[in-house]
Motif scaffolding. Structure first.
Motif, PDB file in Angstrom:
ATOM      1  N   ASP A   1      35.884  47.863  49.050  1.00 25.73           N
ATOM      2  CA  ASP A   1      35.904  49.115  48.301  1.00 25.73           C
ATOM      3  C   ASP A   1      37.101  49.232  47.363  1.00 25.73           C
ATOM      4  O   ASP A   1      37.233  50.227  46.648  1.00 25.73           O
ATOM      5  CB  ASP A   1      35.917  50.314  49.270  1.00 25.73           C
TER       6      ASP A   1
ATOM      7  N   SER B   1      39.710  48.060  44.219  1.00 29.68           N
ATOM      8  CA  SER B   1      39.695  47.365  42.932  1.00 29.68           C
ATOM      9  C   SER B   1      40.703  46.230  42.953  1.00 29.68           C
ATOM     10  O   SER B   1      41.590  46.174  43.804  1.00 29.68           O
ATOM     11  CB  SER B   1      40.044  48.342  41.806  1.00 29.68           C
ATOM     12  N   TRP B   2      40.557  45.324  41.948  1.00 23.26           N
ATOM     13  CA  TRP B   2      41.493  44.203  41.928  1.00 23.26           C
ATOM     14  C   TRP B   2      42.905  44.677  41.559  1.00 23.26           C
ATOM     15  O   TRP B   2      43.895  44.093  41.993  1.00 23.26           O
ATOM     16  CB  TRP B   2      41.001  43.119  40.981  1.00 23.26           C
ATOM     17  N   GLN B   3      43.010  45.742  40.758  1.00 26.48           N
ATOM     18  CA  GLN B   3      44.338  46.268  40.433  1.00 26.48           C
ATOM     19  C   GLN B   3      45.024  46.813  41.678  1.00 26.48           C
ATOM     20  O   GLN B   3      46.206  46.539  41.927  1.00 26.48           O
ATOM     21  CB  GLN B   3      44.230  47.366  39.370  1.00 26.48           C
TER      22      GLN B   3
ATOM     23  N   THR C   1      44.358  46.024  44.774  1.00 21.55           N
ATOM     24  CA  THR C   1      44.610  44.933  45.709  1.00 21.55           C
ATOM     25  C   THR C   1      45.859  44.146  45.318  1.00 21.55           C
ATOM     26  O   THR C   1      46.664  43.760  46.178  1.00 21.55           O
ATOM     27  CB  THR C   1      43.391  43.994  45.765  1.00 21.55           C
TER      28      THR C   1
ATOM     29  N   VAL D   1      37.218  38.195  43.832  1.00 20.48           N
ATOM     30  CA  VAL D   1      36.913  38.924  42.595  1.00 20.48           C
ATOM     31  C   VAL D   1      36.926  37.971  41.402  1.00 20.48           C
ATOM     32  O   VAL D   1      36.074  38.054  40.497  1.00 20.48           O
ATOM     33  CB  VAL D   1      37.927  40.064  42.394  1.00 20.48           C
TER      34      VAL D   1
ATOM     35  N   ASN E   1      33.772  37.149  38.767  1.00 19.34           N
ATOM     36  CA  ASN E   1      33.892  37.243  37.307  1.00 19.34           C
ATOM     37  C   ASN E   1      33.625  35.911  36.624  1.00 19.34           C
ATOM     38  O   ASN E   1      33.140  35.876  35.482  1.00 19.34           O
ATOM     39  CB  ASN E   1      35.292  37.743  36.939  1.00 19.34           C
TER      40      ASN E   1
END
Length: 896
Positions: free
Chosen positions: A321, A323-325, A327, A367, A371
């Protein structure tokens, strides 16, 4: 009776004391440890470890929830730092006051204890660890509770082995089983706990190790799941996120393994750097933990709410749940906060932070795969990252694979876990060899060769390797009068009692002393006063088991039997010599075996003394001081002095056929003869040619009937395996039968006319302040007996007696100090001071007092009973001699 003055009425024991001793002797065979006891202990250890883990979890959750609730109702920038500071200060005060051994994760302490280091593991440590962890985690420090549960389980197991008879091998396995039960209770992962014991702690896959570890771990895990709010259903709610591994994903898992290895190695270095930084700040433990809690509170108050609950952050990453930012930010922040928290010394583990950091790292790689390839599961990568980072930090790849698998119970994860965990382990071990816990142990100053850490210091030797096969025995029908005559003709203080080659009992000189007070009839037979059914060992029993029995029942000898047939006997002196010989590794000596030494020069004075002191001379600069001190002892005891110089010759040459120039050696011996004339002491001298200096000294002791060796020693590091003081001194400590006094002379700086300085050794006249360490035992008494003679050389010396007590002892037993004061007061008129100390480390405490107090001389008695363990692990007298700047005198009494 004149032959045995120690049988006088003054020293006779009371009747009730005798009866208690006989009762204890009767029950001894029932208390000898049996293998079945280990299984029962393992079950009990699993129960108490599981209960303690549940208690820790519930208390942390209850107190931590108050912190989170307060931060939701009041400004977090105020609440979180205040909670961190206040609970951190309280935690630090608790740990510093009641148990400094409870700092950190606890796994390094367990490894040290299993490697036979003098690290305390008991009920006190377990309770302090439990309360300290509750406070530190509730304060908001980013540490885990799983490491402390491992420490608590091991400490409880160690305490249990003191209450229930257990041999040393079983005790090590019980401690490891307790650690496994703690890990299983913390993670609900019993299989991983068993593997952790084998992979990290014991490196042993014997039946007993596996049996006790499996029992304790599974019982602890079951209790934790049932009482901790879970169930016996191991299926987690994360199954919906599982997916199979596809071939294009393998490079990304390899990348994850490399990144985890790199960052895991950086994490390990960061932990050590954080510990060093806090140490250099020289803050007290409460201040360190309080400041760390406040820093964590300040930072977490500015972060998202998930950071206030460590387990919530991990679940958020695993469920996908985040986001990569978020995380990326979570990884950096958690990395830094963990270093700040652990470096403070707060009770808390690194297992949980490793898993959280690994899940964040794996999620980021997942992630990236989504992508790049357009498909994939970041959650799978988060789970694989947990194992990879855990493997890189702890260097236990198999445990990492199994622990994550048990948490998920999904076979689709096995191959990704294997790839990432093994790769990260290889990368991290390449950058920084050894597990983090071993390096933390070394950071504390505990270092052992790898083979000793892994194998155990007492492995290899059996009773049959040590026993004396020719045994002097007595018959059960022998009278007390005949036994007294047998004791007077022998140096032994005990004999096996044998009838028809069968061992029926054992008789000691103490038994005869008791009997002569109770039954004056000299015709009483030994069968009436001996100890029947004595404690015995089999020829196949290990050395550690023999040591355990000697120590537990306070015996000085053990018969070796096959059935009831006596085949040998083992004494304490036999064990010390045999084990030390094994550690010294003499097989690396080049050339043929050494030949006997040869006397190339000697002088003799009239033999007027009651004994002899042997003074080996080497250094002309220190010889005058050593001779003056030796002369004072000789005059006090009415002894003669035997001065010895040894010239080493190559093994290829025969000492008796080697031409030597002894001119320089004779000058030093002439100085000793002149000193003897001034002091009116008989001085004998000799020069020996020998292959081995220690062997030459031992030969001199035997030929010249030496009563005491007095020699100098340089407290320099020894790198040879098994060496403590150095080759020569180690050999003499092990084998010299007479009393031994070692002197490390202190040096001072003096200014020269050209503005430079030079070192010099002050004469005994400059020894004004004396520090004498008291620890009880025969060698402390030997050290005290030297003081009246030695202080005659100084001008109005002040004597300070000190003893180091554990910080946990509220009212320490100062009986030894009081006896020492009474002993010296009757013999010297100098000022005597008493300074009891508290400290977790004896050597460090004494060194600090000696250096800060400006003492000129420090006298230490080496415990003969503990000498073997000191030589294997950590030698306290040697540490004091190397750490103290002044003169140090080490005393060891004569061997039995």
């Amino acid at each position: 009776m004149d032959k045995f003055p120690f049988f006088s009425q003054k020293t006779a024991p009371k009747q009730d004391t005798f009866n208690k001793s006989k009762t204890r002797d009767y029950f001894r065979p029932w208390l000898v440890p049996r293998r079945s006891l280990a299984i029962a202990e393992a079950c009990l250890i699993g129960i108490v470890s599981g209960l303690s883990a549940v208690l820790l979890k519930q208390c942390v959750g209850w107190l931590g929830s108050w912190r989170i609730l307060a931060s939701n109702q009041l400004p977090p920038i105020i609440v979180l730092p205040v909670f961190g500071l206040s609970l951190g200060l309280l935690c630090g005060f608790l740990v510093e006051s009641l148990g400094s051994e409870a700092t950190g994760s606890g796994v390094p302490q367990i490894k040290g204890a299993l490697a036979q280091f003098p690290i305390v593991l008991n009920l006190r440590v377990a309770l302090v660890k439990l309360l300290g962890t509750i406070l530190s985690l509730s304060a908001g420090l980013t540490l885990g509770r799983q490491g402390p549960t491992v420490h608590i389980g091991a400490a409880l197991a160690s305490q249990l082995t003191r209450w229930v008879p257990t041999s040393p091998e079983h005790r090590r396995q019980m401690i490891a089983a307790g650690a496994g039960a703690g890990l299983a209770s913390g993670f609900n992962a019993p299989l991983a706990s068993v593997i952790f014991i084998v992979e990290e702690l014991l490196h042993d896959v014997s039946n007993l190790t596996l049996g006790t570890a499996i029992l304790a771990s599974f019982i602890g895990a079951v209790i934790s799941r049932v009482l901790g709010g879970g169930s016996l259903d191991l299926n987690l709610e994360l199954t919906e996120f599982s997916r199979r591994l596809w071939a294009p994903e393998i490079p990304f898992y390899l990348l994850l393994g490399v990144l985890a290895g790199l960052l895991g190695a950086l994490f390990n270095r960061g932990i050590l750097a954080s510990l060093t930084l806090y140490q250099r700040l020289n803050w007290s433990l409460p201040v360190r933990i309080g400041v760390a809690g406040m820093v964590c509170g300040c930072i977490v108050s500015q972060l998202p709410d998930e950071f206030r609950n460590n387990s919530g952050l991990r679940e958020l990453l695993i469920t996908g749940d985040a986001s990569w930012q978020f995380t990326s930010f979570a990884f950096v922040a958690y990395f830094f906060l963990t270093l700040v928290s652990y470096g403070s010394g707060a009770p808390g583990g690194l297992f949980h932070p490793s898993l959280v950091l690994g899940s964040a790292l794996g999620y980021l790689v997942g992630v990236g795969e989504v992508n790049f390839l357009g498909y994939g599961s970041p959650t799978n990568y988060a789970l694989a990252g947990m194992g990879a980072f855990f493997s890189a930090v702890s260097k236990v790849p198999v445990t990492a694979i199994v622990i994550v698998f048990e948490m998920k119970l999904d076979f689709n994860l096995v191959l990704p876990l294997m790839i990432t965990s093994v790769v990260s382990y290889l990368v991290a071990d390449r950058l920084a060899q050894g597990s983090l816990y071993q390096r933390l142990l070394e950071w504390k100053g505990y270092t052992l060769p790898t083979e000793i850490v892994e194998k155990g210091s007492l492995a290899g030797l059996k009773a049959s390797d040590l026993m004396q096969r020719r045994v002097e025995t007595l018959a059960s029908q022998m009278t007390i009068e005949e036994a007294i005559q047998a004791f007077s003709r022998s140096h032994h203080r005990g004999f096996p009692v044998v009838d028809d080659s069968q061992l029926v009992g054992i008789i000691t000189i103490r038994d005869i002393g008791h009997a002569t007070q109770r039954q004056p009839d000299r015709n009483t037979t030994l069968a009436q006063i001996m100890t029947p059914k004595p404690v015995t060992v089999l020829p196949t029993d290990s050395l550690s088991h023999v040591l355990y029995l000697l120590d537990r029942y306070q015996l000085s000898r053990l018969p070796v039997t096959e059935g009831r047939k006596l085949i040998g006997i083992i004494t304490r002196a036999d064990i010390i010599r045999a084990e030390a010989d094994q550690l010294s590794s003499k097989t690396d000596t080049l050339g043929p075996s050494p030949e006997p030494s040869y006397v190339v020069y000697q002088t003799r004075s009239p033999a007027l003394g009651r004994g002899r002191i042997l003074v080996p001379l080497v250094n002309p600069k220190t010889a005058p001081v050593l001779l003056r001190v030796a002369a004072s002892i000789a005059r006090d005891r009415d002894f003669e002095i035997e001065c010895l110089q040894v010239i080493c010759v190559p093994r290829s040459q025969n000492p008796a056929h080697t031409t030597l120039n002894t001119a320089q050696n004779r000058k030093l011996l002439s100085m000793a003869e002149d000193l003897g004339k001034d002091w009116e002491i008989a001085v004998h001298t000799q020069i020996r040619a020998a292959h081995d200096v220690a062997q030459a000294i031992l030969e001199t002791i035997k030929e010249r009937h030496i009563n005491l060796i007095f020699m100098g020693w340089q407290a320099e590091p020894t790198t040879a395996r098994g060496r403590i003081f150095g080759n020569i001194v180690d050999t003499l400590i092990r084998q010299a039968p007479c009393e031994l006094v070692l002197v490390k002379l202190g040096y001072r700086q003096r200014a020269l006319s050209d503005g430079t300085t030079s070192s010099y050794c002050p004469l005994p006249l400059g020894w004004h302040r004396w520090l004498v360490t008291i620890a009880g035992g025969p060698n402390s008494r030997r050290a005290l007996e030297l003081i009246p003679a030695l202080t005659t050389l100084a001008v109005e010396p002040t004597i300070t007696l000190t003893q180091v007590f554990a910080p946990s002892k509220i009212k320490p037993d100062t009986a030894s100090l009081e006896k020492a004061v009474n002993f010296l007061s009757n013999r010297i008129s100098n000022r005597i001071e008493v300074v009891p100390l508290r400290g977790a480390a004896v050597a460090e405490t004494v060194i600090k007092l000696a250096n800060t107090g400006g003492y000129d001389v420090v006298i230490v008695g080496a415990s003969r009973e503990r000498l073997l363990q000191q030589m294997i692990h950590q030698n306290i007298p040697k540490a004091i001699a190397r750490g103290v700047q002044s003169t140090v005198i080490l005393v060891r009494g004569a061997l039995d």
